[in-house]
Design a protein around this motif. Structure first.
Motif, short mmCIF file in Angstrom:
data_model
loop_
_atom_site.label_atom_id
_atom_site.label_comp_id
_atom_site.label_asym_id
_atom_site.label_seq_id
_atom_site.Cartn_x
_atom_site.Cartn_y
_atom_site.Cartn_z
N ALA A 29 94.24 69.26 38.29
CA ALA A 29 95.42 69.55 37.83
C ALA A 29 95.62 70.77 38.76
O ALA A 29 97.13 71.30 38.30
N LEU A 30 95.35 71.77 38.43
CA LEU A 30 95.13 73.28 38.20
C LEU A 30 95.59 73.19 40.35
O LEU A 30 96.52 74.39 40.97
N LEU A 31 94.98 72.14 40.75
CA LEU A 31 95.02 72.19 42.12
C LEU A 31 96.34 71.30 42.76
O LEU A 31 96.68 71.70 43.69
N LEU A 32 96.75 70.86 42.31
CA LEU A 32 97.77 69.55 42.95
C LEU A 32 99.30 69.54 41.82
O LEU A 32 99.72 69.76 42.44
N LEU A 33 99.42 71.38 40.82
CA LEU A 33 100.45 71.28 40.25
C LEU A 33 100.18 72.78 40.20
O LEU A 33 99.90 73.72 39.96
N PRO A 34 101.81 73.31 39.99
CA PRO A 34 102.06 74.38 39.82
C PRO A 34 101.18 74.55 38.15
O PRO A 34 101.07 74.22 38.14
N LEU A 35 100.90 75.88 38.19
CA LEU A 35 100.48 76.67 37.22
C LEU A 35 101.05 76.03 35.40
O LEU A 35 100.04 76.04 35.03
N ALA A 36 102.29 76.69 36.13
CA ALA A 36 102.71 76.67 34.83
C ALA A 36 103.21 74.67 34.02
O ALA A 36 103.19 74.88 32.60
N GLU A 37 103.62 74.31 34.57
CA GLU A 37 103.03 72.36 34.31
C GLU A 37 101.88 72.18 34.44
O GLU A 37 102.07 71.13 33.12
N ALA A 38 101.34 72.73 35.16
CA ALA A 38 100.33 72.11 34.80
C ALA A 38 99.39 72.49 33.05
O ALA A 38 98.73 71.58 32.50
N THR A 39 99.86 74.11 32.92
CA THR A 39 99.72 74.22 31.93
C THR A 39 100.27 73.85 30.73
O THR A 39 99.95 73.15 29.30
N ALA A 40 101.73 73.17 30.80
CA ALA A 40 101.96 72.48 30.13
C ALA A 40 101.44 70.96 29.75
O ALA A 40 101.62 70.66 28.44
N ILE A 41 101.71 70.78 30.26
CA ILE A 41 100.86 68.70 30.38
C ILE A 41 99.23 69.29 29.56
O ILE A 41 99.22 68.07 28.96
N PHE A 58 101.92 84.53 35.65
CA PHE A 58 101.34 84.17 36.78
C PHE A 58 101.53 83.78 38.08
O PHE A 58 100.99 84.17 39.33
N GLY A 59 102.07 82.83 37.83
CA GLY A 59 102.36 81.73 38.67
C GLY A 59 103.83 82.58 39.46
O GLY A 59 103.79 82.43 41.07
N TRP A 60 104.85 83.45 38.84
CA TRP A 60 105.54 84.53 39.93
C TRP A 60 104.90 85.45 39.90
O TRP A 60 105.16 84.74 41.90
N LEU A 61 103.96 85.74 39.78
CA LEU A 61 103.49 87.05 40.29
C LEU A 61 102.83 86.85 41.24
O LEU A 61 102.75 87.52 42.65
N LEU A 62 101.57 85.88 41.34
CA LEU A 62 100.77 85.46 42.83
C LEU A 62 100.83 84.38 43.62
O LEU A 62 100.86 84.34 44.57
N PHE A 63 102.33 83.57 43.43
CA PHE A 63 102.50 82.56 44.04
C PHE A 63 104.02 82.34 44.38
O PHE A 63 104.72 81.38 45.60
N GLY A 64 105.16 82.97 43.27
CA GLY A 64 105.73 83.44 43.83
C GLY A 64 106.55 81.89 43.31
O GLY A 64 108.03 81.46 44.22
N ALA A 65 106.36 81.17 42.33
CA ALA A 65 106.70 80.35 42.02
C ALA A 65 107.65 80.24 40.54
O ALA A 65 106.74 80.85 39.98
N LEU A 66 108.15 79.76 40.36
CA LEU A 66 108.71 79.82 38.52
C LEU A 66 108.86 78.28 38.00
O LEU A 66 109.52 77.26 38.66
N PRO A 67 108.72 77.75 37.11
CA PRO A 67 109.24 76.57 36.36
C PRO A 67 110.34 75.93 36.97
O PRO A 67 111.12 76.83 36.53
N ASP A 68 110.48 75.02 37.03
CA ASP A 68 111.95 74.36 36.71
C ASP A 68 112.12 73.92 35.39
O ASP A 68 111.26 74.41 34.39
N GLY A 69 114.25 74.40 35.04
CA GLY A 69 114.31 74.67 33.76
C GLY A 69 114.12 73.27 33.12
O GLY A 69 113.81 73.20 32.25
N TRP A 70 113.53 72.47 33.37
CA TRP A 70 113.15 70.52 32.77
C TRP A 70 112.03 71.32 31.66
O TRP A 70 111.69 70.50 30.42
#
Length: 315
Positions: free
Chosen positions: A90-102, A253-265
């Motif tokens: 799940a960590l490899l397939l999903l953004p970090l925040a979404e994997a954590t939320a699930i 961590f998703g923002w700092l290391l991967f430049g990714a922010l969670p979707d608003g949903w």
């Protein structure tokens, strides 16, 4: 004095959540540099062993690592490896925040399994919380929208289900084994099949990648110890809500290391899932029932500290 102990427990739990979320980020970084899933699993376990052994030696003593239930530990290792594969997947397939939320759906699956397997009484309040929690999952994943891969979401949900199943087995194992013994044998026994499979997946890595692989094991082991230590100072009911701080760290961590922010949903659905889990736990505590077996993220510790419920069955 009790207040000081509680604050210590809360601090350790927060530290543990941060470290384990950071471990997830290291996993994604290592995979991006060519490390394969079997390698990530092997080195997570292998490099955690010295950390766990040191902790046991300073605490209960190395003599407590002896066991008369090697078969039960082997079963735990098989289940644990399966769960770890889905968790890392799940960590490899999903953004970090979404994997954590699930991953926050663990208490939801725990309620379902408690009713179906342990035959614990489950009223409409908790079933409603389960339904609301899964509604939160739908908000986060947005099926059919392409927001996140459906396969990745299914892997994440399977990971949460496996953690619930593992915790039920650990409740039985915890009748005779303490946390250190369980963690040690899980790490050692799981290294055997992973080590056998390793030559099939081994590739050369540079020094930075090896540092990430070592860090995964060390940080993971230290995070596990912090989870365990937290329960020496404060009860599960107090420290459990700290687990949800993982979403903050995953976003950072998703923002700092991967430049990714969670979707608003995700920011809408994650609080729904969290509220569902908190309500389930609050309801059980209010009714004086045993907390769901996987409310604590550190299932090894939780299993070792509890007596089995009257509905438990031997495994």
């Amino acid at each position: 004095m009790n207040g000081d102990r509680t604050m210590t427990g809360l601090g350790l739990r927060l530290l543990a959540v941060m470290m384990l979320t950071f471990m997830g980020a290291l996993i994604k970084l290592a995979e991006g540099r060519g490390a394969k899933l079997p390698e990530l699993m092997l080195f997570r376990q292998l490099f955690a062993i010295p950390v766990v052994v040191s902790w046991v030696a300073l605490g209960s003593g190395l003599a407590t690592l002896r066991t008369q239930r090697l078969g039960a530990h082997a079963t735990r290792a098989a289940l644990g490896l399966t769960g770890m594969a889905f968790t890392f997947g799940a960590l490899l397939l999903l953004p970090l925040a979404e994997a954590t939320a699930i991953s926050f759906t663990v208490p939801i699956f725990a309620t379902i399994l408690s009713a179906l397997v342990l035959k614990e009484p489950t009223g409409w309040h908790r079933w409603a919380a389960v339904a609301i929690g899964f509604a939160g999952v739908l908000i986060v994943t947005q099926p059919g929208s392409g927001h996140i891969p459906v396969f990745g979401a299914l892997v994440g949900l399977t990971s949460a289900l496996m953690i619930s199943i593992i915790a039920i087995q650990l409740r039985q194992l915890g009748r005779t084994e303490n946390a250190g013994t369980t963690v040690f044998w899980f790490s050692v026994l799981s290294c055997i099949p992973l080590g056998i499979a390793y030559p099939l997946f081994a590739v050369t890595h540079d020094a930075a990648t090896w540092a990430l692989l070592i860090g995964i094991g060390v940080v993971g082991g230290m995070g596990q110890i912090a989870f365990t230590a937290a329960l020496r100072f404060a009860p599960v009911s107090v420290v459990m809500p700290m687990d949800y701080s993982g979403l903050i760290w995953a976003t950072l961590f998703g923002w700092l290391l991967f430049g990714a922010l969670p979707d608003g949903w995700t920011f809408i659905g994650a609080p729904v899932i969290v509220a569902s889990g908190l309500y389930i736990f609050w309801r059980e505590r209010r009714l004086g029932l045993r907390a769901s077996p996987v409310i604590a993220a550190d299932e090894e510790t939780d299993a070792a500290r509890r007596r089995p419920a009257s509905g438990d069955r031997s495994t």
